[in-house]
Design an enzyme around this catalytic site. Structure first.
Site, PDB file in Angstrom:
ATOM      1  N   LYS A 278     -14.437  -8.059  -7.984  1.00 47.13           N
ATOM      2  CA  LYS A 278     -13.680  -8.960  -8.860  1.00 47.13           C
ATOM      3  C   LYS A 278     -13.020 -10.073  -8.033  1.00 47.13           C
ATOM      4  CE  LYS A 278     -10.753  -8.942 -12.931  1.00 47.13           C
ATOM      5  NZ  LYS A 278     -10.139  -8.147 -13.994  1.00 47.13           N
ATOM      6  N   ASP A 279     -12.510  -9.729  -6.861  1.00 53.56           N
ATOM      7  CA  ASP A 279     -11.949 -10.750  -5.978  1.00 53.56           C
ATOM      8  C   ASP A 279     -13.029 -11.729  -5.527  1.00 53.56           C
ATOM      9  OD1 ASP A 279      -9.369  -9.863  -6.146  1.00 53.56           O
ATOM     10  OD2 ASP A 279      -9.397  -8.733  -4.271  1.00 53.56           O
TER      11      ASP A 279
ATOM     12  N   HIS B 237       0.811  -1.215   0.000  1.00 52.86           N
ATOM     13  CA  HIS B 237       0.000   0.000   0.000  1.00 52.86           C
ATOM     14  C   HIS B 237       0.845   1.266   0.000  1.00 52.86           C
ATOM     15  CE1 HIS B 237      -4.298  -1.436   0.625  1.00 52.86           C
ATOM     16  NE2 HIS B 237      -3.577  -2.472   0.268  1.00 52.86           N
TER      17      HIS B 237
ATOM     18  N   GLU C  94       4.639 -34.284   0.110  1.00 50.34           N
ATOM     19  CA  GLU C  94       3.430 -33.748  -0.504  1.00 50.34           C
ATOM     20  C   GLU C  94       3.795 -33.061  -1.814  1.00 50.34           C
ATOM     21  OE1 GLU C  94      -0.159 -33.648   1.450  1.00 50.34           O
ATOM     22  OE2 GLU C  94       1.084 -35.357   0.946  1.00 50.34           O
TER      23      GLU C  94
ATOM     24  N   SER D 101       0.214  -1.204  -6.316  1.00 51.12           N
ATOM     25  CA  SER D 101       0.255  -2.456  -7.065  1.00 51.12           C
ATOM     26  C   SER D 101       0.935  -2.273  -8.412  1.00 51.12           C
ATOM     27  CB  SER D 101      -1.176  -2.957  -7.304  1.00 51.12           C
ATOM     28  OG  SER D 101      -1.791  -3.302  -6.097  1.00 51.12           O
TER      29      SER D 101
END
Lengths: 659, 190
Positions: free
Chosen positions: A244-245, A216, A288, A220
């Site tokens: 959108k998320d 922040h 894994e 971005s």
């Protein structure tokens, strides 16, 4: 500056709080109006998805910890207690278990996003480095979490990974002893791994807070990799990216729920359904899937110390990536050569994953060495040189004026998912004579255990198998799950004599069983069981179907696979020949015979029928929640599908003015 | 369409070219859907804190009454709780029966608290109804309070020989667990 913060909120209560502690102003600034580049593609969902993962993992983890016992004697059983007795215990546990895989796939895609669009470059170097710390913390957390169920893979995974530190000269063995709290992985190890597994997620939260705080400050990155030039390049975070998320979250939760409800053990290992045994390593030991690439790097180097260093180095190199990449252009869209080599790097990573799933023999050794070489060459050789010689395409003027069309981000995403999925099928390709595949009532998304068959199978178990095999994780009350009535269950339990603690004189007491009792074991303990069976331990059958590769088909094949040994086959004394048992010599004599069990419903009592029924019963015993789980799965997937459509429709409406 | 960049600088909820009522509807549905989703995540987690199947299935307890002399009591454990089984003397039974229910804080006859024909056997959950301490008085040597029954050492609640509250802060009588006589000398609790 002292005094009250000047709050703009109209609501008097919010205003009162906000004036004294401006959290509402902060939320509004960082998540409400926060200016965000308006050209994100769906790759920019994955940070939010990872956050959702962490929250769900912490929530389920806290509630699981209320029942889990970090004790070497009790851990395995306490997980079964969660799976079988605790309300929604199976759901929490499978969500948590599959959640680890979900968390990693999301994080890997998130990291790939950063690599592809150059998000690690100035001014986001520290943001990127915090991300690498998050990845390493996640790996430590996942590794220690995997140890907790205390199955065979847990135990041997813990042994192998902690032994990595023994590679360091002089101090190595002291470090390992310190990690173990003893001279092998044991009770102290399990107990501290539990403590750390509970602690590390909170450390993660702290580092993620810094990661987001740094984001922040510098803002971005975006698919074009160019800086925001004017307010026209941005939209407020809410509602544009919250919605959108949300679309991504719904789709993601749907995939997660599908794994949990329809194939909860697809990503797991059958060996982990066998309790930890410090005296025997499983034949195939694999980590894994999300650790396979690093495991392959470790094995590709024939020197112990160098292998360990390369493995750790493969992560540490990410820290200096911002300085290794000498190109000033961020996004791969404008770097014609980088766009190719980054995919080659992804391929090398996936190939390493596939190599890690195979035994290090023949082609896999060569392949993993080539891939390891490329993995490091990409960072240490290609990137520093490429920045000097590559001629980037002209960059667009601004985000609002892009000159380039959207690239196939979704196609790329699909490619990665399939690439990672390709790591999985490797596992065991043993089975020399091919096992016949059976049709089972519980196959598929809608299949459920055939109760009549399971009831007949219980009769086979009681009259045949129970002579040698216990089922200690089952209680008589559980038989309601195959459709027996409370009266029938009471009768079955009452026919059994069970230990009932001590009498008033302090001597062991026995009495009539009740539905609350565990299935009685045929032997007092493992030693007695071995003594009575030629030295071989008849395994407990509570989880036998899950504890074997191709469980149901394998056990069915084993039941019908007895016969005479071929003439040239050398048999040991007291062993029986079985076509499908690994090595073909099994200590168990042929258990099923035609006509041995009388079925009340008149079903034919031949070997095939008995085998089919007993496997159905054993499948139910391993997965008693199956019917409930699949029914829930259908509802949850449909609901989340609906929510995905709904949020997508809303997203289109919200974005209508922008597009 | 108007300037497409305008929306980023004005209130995102205002001035949309798309049908606003349709968007409001979608917004409402999505919010409601998310709330349901949240509840569906929280519900199983909270539910997991309720007793698990093994706790619910805790077997019943059988108690042999023959060794208990008149005036004496024993404690057995059922569902993790202390159960008082007391063999009452004829005087204790009489004093319990002689009280008028109307005089009591939690009116109940003695007959309602024992099994018919087994007046001498008093079976109680030995937990004070005030704040959960275990009252004294099951053993003859214990302090039994003014009413000869039970006395809670924590806050001084006093119960009579039927386990009814007579004095002190406890609101109700000592609870009677579900039990039945299997024979004259054997009970099954639970």
């Amino acid at each position: 500056m002292a005094g009250l913060h000047k709050s703009d909120f109209a609501n008097p209560v919010i205003n009162w709080v906000d004036s004294r502690l401006p959290i509402f102003t902060m939320m509004q600034k960082e998540y409400g109006v926060f200016p965000t580049p308006k050209n994100f593609n769906y790759f920019w969902n994955f940070g939010a998805l990872a956050m959702v993962c962490l929250m769900i993992m912490m929530l389920t983890g806290i509630f699981l910890a209320m029942y889990y016992q970090p004790n070497a004697d009790l851990a395995f059983g306490s997980v079964q207690h969660i799976m079988r007795d605790v309300n929604y215990g199976w759901l929490m546990r499978y969500v948590h278990q599959n959640g680890a895989s979900m968390f990693f796939i999301v994080t890997y895609i998130h990291i790939f996003r950063g690599l592809y669009y150059g998000s690690y470059k100035a001014p986001r170097e520290l943001l990127w480095m915090l991300g690498v710390i998050i990845l390493i913390l996640m790996m430590a957390t996942a590794f220690m979490g995997y140890v907790l169920p205390w199955g065979q893979m847990s135990y041997w995974g813990a042994t192998v990974i902690t032994n990595l530190f023994s590679a360091f000269p002089v101090v190595g063995k002291y470090i390992v002893t310190l990690l173990w709290g003893g001279f092998s992985v044991d009770q102290p190890t399990l107990n501290r791994f539990f403590a750390l597994h509970y602690l590390l997620p909170f450390v993660l939260v702290g580092v993620i807070f810094l990661h987001v705080a740094a984001l922040h400050i510098v803002g971005s990155n975006n698919p074009l990799g160019i800086d925001v030039k004017s307010p026209q390049d941005t939209v407020p975070f809410h509602p544009y990216y919250t919605i959108k998320d949300s679309v991504g979250v719904c789709v993601f939760l749907m995939i997660w729920a599908a794994f949990v409800c329809f194939m909860p053990n697809f990503l797991g290992d059958a060996n982990n359904f066998i309790p930890a045994n410090p005296l025997q390593t499983p034949a195939d030991i694999v980590p894994e899937w999300y650790f396979l690439p690093y495991y392959a790097i470790l094995r590709s180097v024939p020197n112990k110390l160098l292998g360990v260093c390369m493995m750790f180095g493969s992560l540490l190199v990410l820290f200096i990536l911002p300085w290794l990449d000498t190109s000033r252009v961020r996004s791969a869209r404008f770097r014609p050569i980088y766009r190719v080599v980054i995919w080659l790097w992804v391929i090398s990573f996936v190939v390493l994953g596939i190599c890690g799933a195979h035994k290090p023999e023949g082609i896999w050794v060569i392949l993993s060495r080539v891939a390891t070489l490329y993995y490091f060459a990409h960072f240490l050789v290609i990137l520093p040189i490429l920045g000097k010689i590559e001629r980037p395409l002209p960059l667009p003027e601004s985000i609002s004026n892009p000159v380039v069309a959207r690239s196939g981000a979704i196609a790329a995403l699909v490619a990665i998912v399939f690439g990672l999925a390709a790591m999985q099928p490797a596992r065991a390709e043993m089975a020399e004579p091919k096992m016949p595949e059976q049709k089972w009532s519980f196959d598929g998304v809608f299949g459920t255990v055939d109760m009549a068959s399971a009831q007949r199978g219980f009769k086979v178990y009681s009259e045949v198998c129970a002579a040698c095999h216990g089922m200690k994780f089952l209680h008589y009350r559980d038989l309601a799950g195959i459709g027996l009535s409370p009266e029938q269950i009471k009768g079955i339990a009452a026919a059994v004599t069970v230990p009932q603690g001590l009498n008033d004189a302090g001597e062991p007491k026995e009495g009539q069983g009740t539905p609350a009792n565990q299935f009685r074991s045929p032997f007092q303990n493992d030693l007695a069981a071995r003594a009575g069976n030629n030295g071989a331990l008849p395994p407990d059958l509570s989880l036998i179907v899950n504890a074997r590769e191709h469980g149901a088909d394998y056990i069915y094949a084993l039941m019908v696979g007895f016969g005479d040994a071929p003439k040239d086959f050398k048999m040991q004394d007291g062993m029986s020949f079985n076509m499908y048992f690994p090595g073909h010599q099994i200590a168990m004599p042929q258990p099923l015979h035609d006509g041995q069990v009388t079925f009340i419903d008149g079903s034919p009592s031949n070997i095939a029928q008995q085998a089919k029924d007993v496997v159905t019963f054993l499948y139910w015993a391993s997965n008693p929640e199956e019917t409930e789980r699949k029914a829930l799965g259908v509802r949850v997937v449909l609901y989340l599908g609906f929510m995905a459509c709904l949020t997508y429709a809303l997203k289109r409406k919200v974005w209508a003015a922008i597009h | 369409m108007a300037d497409p960049t305008a929306a980023s600088t004005v209130d995102p909820h205002g001035g949309h070219p798309a049908d606003p009522s349709k968007r409001d509807m979608l917004e409402l549905m999505a919010t409601a859907g998310a709330a349901i989703l949240g509840a569906a995540i929280v519900w199983p987690l909270v539910s997991s804190m309720n007793p698990a199947k093994d706790v619910l299935a805790l077997s019943s307890v059988e108690v042999d009454l023959t060794p208990i002399q008149a005036g004496q009591g024993i404690v057995v454990s059922w569902q993790g709780k202390p159960i008082f089984v007391r063999h009452r003397t004829p005087e204790e039974i009489k004093s319990a029966k002689d009280v008028k229910p109307s005089e009591l804080g939690d009116p109940q006859t003695d007959a309602a608290r024992v099994k018919a024909g087994h007046d001498q056997w008093l079976v109680l959950v030995g937990i004070c109804t005030h704040l959960g301490c275990i009252p004294l008085g099951n053993k003859p040597a214990d302090v039994r309070g003014e009413f000869g029954g039970y006395f809670c050492p924590c806050h001084g609640s006093q119960y009579d020989t039927s386990g009814r509250i007579r004095k002190g802060p406890a609101p109700t009588n000592l609870a009677v667990p579900p039990y039945a006589f299997e024979s004259d000398s054997k009970i099954k609790i639970g």
